[in-house]
Scaffold this active site. Sequence first.
Site, mmCIF file in Angstrom:
data_model
loop_
_atom_site.group_PDB
_atom_site.id
_atom_site.type_symbol
_atom_site.label_atom_id
_atom_site.label_comp_id
_atom_site.label_asym_id
_atom_site.label_seq_id
_atom_site.Cartn_x
_atom_site.Cartn_y
_atom_site.Cartn_z
ATOM 1 N N GLY A 34 0.829 -1.193 0.000
ATOM 2 C CA GLY A 34 0.000 0.000 0.000
ATOM 3 C C GLY A 34 0.863 1.241 0.000
ATOM 4 O O GLY A 34 2.062 1.184 0.317
ATOM 5 N N CYS A 35 0.260 2.378 -0.361
ATOM 6 C CA CYS A 35 1.032 3.622 -0.443
ATOM 7 C C CYS A 35 1.456 4.081 0.951
ATOM 8 O O CYS A 35 2.630 4.380 1.192
ATOM 9 C CB CYS A 35 0.231 4.694 -1.162
ATOM 10 S SG CYS A 35 -1.484 4.851 -0.622
#
EC number: 1.2.1.38
Lengths: 345, 345, 345, 345
Positions: free
Chosen positions: B148-149
């Site tokens: 995920g970012c």
Amino acid sequence: MINVGIAGASGYTGVELVKLISNHPKAKLCAVTSNSYKGKSLTDIFPSMRGFENLICEDLDIKSLSKKIDVIFLALPHKVSMQHVPTMLGNNIRVVDLSADYRFTDVAAYESAYQTHTSKDLLKQSVYGLSELYRDRIKTSNLVGNPGCYPTSILLPLLPLLKEGLIQPAGIISDSKSGVSGAGRSLSLSAHFCEANESFNPYKIGNHRHTPEINEILSLHSQQPVSITFVPHLLPLTRGMMSTIYARVTDTATQDKIRKTYDTYYGDEPFVRLLNKGMYPAISHVKGTNCCDIGIHFDETSRQLIMVSAIDNLLKGAAGQAVQNMNIMFGLDDETGLNRVQGPL
Amino acid sequence: MINVGIAGASGYTGVELVKLISNHPKAKLCAVTSNSYKGKSLTDIFPSMRGFENLICEDLDIKSLSKKIDVIFLALPHKVSMQHVPTMLGNNIRVVDLSADYRFTDVAAYESAYQTHTSKDLLKQSVYGLSELYRDRIKTSNLVGNPGCYPTSILLPLLPLLKEGLIQPAGIISDSKSGVSGAGRSLSLSAHFCEANESFNPYKIGNHRHTPEINEILSLHSQQPVSITFVPHLLPLTRGMMSTIYARVTDTATQDKIRKTYDTYYGDEPFVRLLNKGMYPAISHVKGTNCCDIGIHFDETSRQLIMVSAIDNLLKGAAGQAVQNMNIMFGLDDETGLNRVQGPL
Amino acid sequence: MINVGIAGASGYTGVELVKLISNHPKAKLCAVTSNSYKGKSLTDIFPSMRGFENLICEDLDIKSLSKKIDVIFLALPHKVSMQHVPTMLGNNIRVVDLSADYRFTDVAAYESAYQTHTSKDLLKQSVYGLSELYRDRIKTSNLVGNPGCYPTSILLPLLPLLKEGLIQPAGIISDSKSGVSGAGRSLSLSAHFCEANESFNPYKIGNHRHTPEINEILSLHSQQPVSITFVPHLLPLTRGMMSTIYARVTDTATQDKIRKTYDTYYGDEPFVRLLNKGMYPAISHVKGTNCCDIGIHFDETSRQLIMVSAIDNLLKGAAGQAVQNMNIMFGLDDETGLNRVQGPL
Amino acid sequence: MINVGIAGASGYTGVELVKLISNHPKAKLCAVTSNSYKGKSLTDIFPSMRGFENLICEDLDIKSLSKKIDVIFLALPHKVSMQHVPTMLGNNIRVVDLSADYRFTDVAAYESAYQTHTSKDLLKQSVYGLSELYRDRIKTSNLVGNPGCYPTSILLPLLPLLKEGLIQPAGIISDSKSGVSGAGRSLSLSAHFCEANESFNPYKIGNHRHTPEINEILSLHSQQPVSITFVPHLLPLTRGMMSTIYARVTDTATQDKIRKTYDTYYGDEPFVRLLNKGMYPAISHVKGTNCCDIGIHFDETSRQLIMVSAIDNLLKGAAGQAVQNMNIMFGLDDETGLNRVQGPL
């Protein structure tokens, strides 16, 4: 005290009306309706209001409304307005309708741009709510068709010069630009932050529904059919609108006559401000105000006149002018509730 | 030449993948799929590509894909990915999955944050795609769960210090901020231009789905359960992400040791840049790059360490790291196709 | 009617004061001064005001001012304020100073962050203008040192809990974010549109001048030295500020006690709004208001409390609180001139 | 490999050139100069480049430059360019000048808009760098006067139609809009974030210095004096430009002929893209590309043609076209180094 209702209070125009009426010294906000937020309080929808305004959104029940309000603002979709207005008038509620339903005199023009008109009779009685130009008729009206935002920004600079024969009715161009709030609060890809941000584009060239509205009013006042070229664009900002308008002047026109004409029409108007020579409007100068600023550039050689107008699309272009019209309808000064000093930010 | 497919090419992550692969010197974009735009060409969806890339969005038909591609990027919603991955692997397509479906080792952690996992077996084989820390395993993997970012922006500064015992695992806080593109291209009121513009707010405090992902990786590397405090916020900008991270150092930590540790881990990494003392990241410094910039401030008195990291959420936080992982999987230098010089605007 | 002067009217804080006082029902704007725009009218500087306010910027001549005003707001740079205040008080002008010059009790703290203090004697007499917490002393004061914007956003959530012993004074962290107007109207590369737009960055970590101001007030109220970790960041928006504050609670604290404490301190306050559980502030909810919104998240397991506060940096963070203080000084309700209903845009 | 120097590398145009040349497959960036940042490395000025490009800004010493470069881009202020160009040419350095100094054929036109020209002789030899229209002359030129951004956006749609006699040379209007980066990196109130953000305004109506440049080129190609009406506006975004252009067609013009003419001129051009009927450009479609998108609307009744063009002001409007010209000068395909696929964000 004027008792006021607002239908469609949860949209961007609706909430601007809520703000203006809540803060209005001579009006009281008695009822708000919302289709999507029925039963919710305004502060649930708009947390910024918490502690200051807390009405509950109710159904649009005209009988019940008629007991508590003198006037209603309709911030409803086109077509929905005209379903309710006849009954409202029948119940002695005066109406300022912000949809297009009562802006037209010519039913065919309305129907070609929108849909079948189901309340044609009232078009004879409704008044176009461009406050400065229709004040006398608004005063006694029970039904005002509040102008579109683009038409307001275009008609205010054009009408005085057209009426006085200073510009040619043919070949008028308006290159107009609107902030994203003009498209309302409903969802669409073009209003997605990542699509609108850092971009700019024209849209609906040649077929925007404000074109027939503009043309009808221009034609009425110049006593000949006028058909302008109108190109709207989407600005990457929330509120504000600008029209840069190009017209050929007539032989008799001079810079001086043009300025004098504006002065005659608007010199005493609080909300139309003609800028000095060499000065031009900016959206930041009108944002949060009910003003329309107008700056002009006249090129003597080419005999071309450039008019630049700026408004806050949600105020003079919608809710602000609607309240100005209410003020006129109820015998108040136009400025009542609309004359706050505004800063640049 | 690596033959590449992209599933979900019409979203913001998908289109970044399209750009990166189209411009990649050792990869060829052979197929794109889109649920919403099936049959449309990429340039119909993204006019910026006209003249430069013109694939047609096709169905996600794995048999047919397997004939033309070596690897596929899945920019699909969580849950949809794991419906397809087993078959893809069975058809000899290597997979970089940008959903959360293959990021977890602990099925329960996944299921508490997302939904029932229908492809549990593959979790043993899938590799967490934090390129710098998992490079060795990525090299030989057929299935990478791309991070995920937020986790990327948080794990890169934390992992080296945690592994080397320089910060205390308890009491870590990450105050993180993301641009609006992080929420994707689908419509929602919070992504409406007028709602996000000129605003800023935290969201999902205490229950963002990236928290278990972060905690799992931190726990694995510090050999004890770690549970960070994570507060994400929404920034009024399109792309970019910053995490400001607060941790207590251990007794043995010194500024010098901290910097040396980062240097050991990242000194040869092209995409993790440790800033000099007194310098801090800005989103504008990483936008358009695959870099994670890290700046630190160590207060000797309070023994508190502040780590600030910045990434482009769509690149190092998604598509860029995915391509970096593909490069690693196929024996290319990490930088291949990702090493353009980038400016401030 | 209170006769009011504003010194430094051409900056962003100054012009907000002009707006507030011009629109104030119990105050009259009698004089404005500006160093850079001496002799110009306010409408030359701020065309948005045309037709509504038209004072001429004059010299800061205290003798002449003393004949027409009861109170003056000083929106002047630090150091300049204290050059004028003694004479102003000597001429019976009450002062709300928006610089840092009269915020400190501890001269050394001021001098370490700013410069030599040349008006030390008055520090004993000046009152810190955090309206809700210092109302009693403000009432009778002739000299209010209006708080900084960051301190306001941090002290309002922290002070009640610290005073009541519900949070630990050690280890408090404030991750704060401000819009660009916080840096004022003067020119700098970091305020250039192309540098701030689409970016976000921390600045002055460990040495922002608001830190000693915050620490002094926190220490006074917790009767021990408090030193918080404060990291300010620059947001790509014009107005608004948010602080996300992390603290460890004490053993006796419960979610209920925390909420009750806030209710005790702020339940009757018009401008501090505690949000319901699960709700958090947004800058758009406070922009254009004098409110400080506070949302909290309490994690029972980790005993960590997250407080999120939002203000409009130009209002509750500067001009709005200054007017609130003037109201208190002159026996008016705090809300006078500050209680407009505000919408989301 | 072409050895390249860039003078004025620290401005917004300069840094775009640095990016393009650093990433160019057939060119090598050998030297950069900067007046303000002499002795600093590019990464000190532009941290986004760290790890990827690290030249030191040097003095503009032509002798020393001539030993290492074949061509230089001048991103210098008007007037400064012409002080250096004669010596550069004398030292066998080919020049692409991005200032206005070598754009004009008519000295008087230049001097009326700028200042005394001190390098008049070279005006006979310099070529106007509108790549698509002047390619043949650019090929063999040692000195290219790279067009202004507004002229590029206006001339590309107008020139083919004017040359083929499809539009009338009289009465052409261009309503143009530019992002803030067009004003450069130097400080000014109008480029202050808080002044430009959420605003929009026209500027320099009737006296913008790009008007004579546009008129000169239009006149040359239509063999009669052409004088357009040009109104530039400032958009609240960083990069991008749009011109909405209004012209009367001639009697022989038809929609079909217009489209065919564009096709003749631009059908094989990689960077001019004519949009299909009913489609219009958006800044987001050209941002980050060297393309000029053109959409047209032809109203048969009024015989009025609306041309909408969009470019990235820093690329096709400056650095991108400059590199395109370098490619042409050195016998490369126009697209070399400029043909990356670009996405919407």
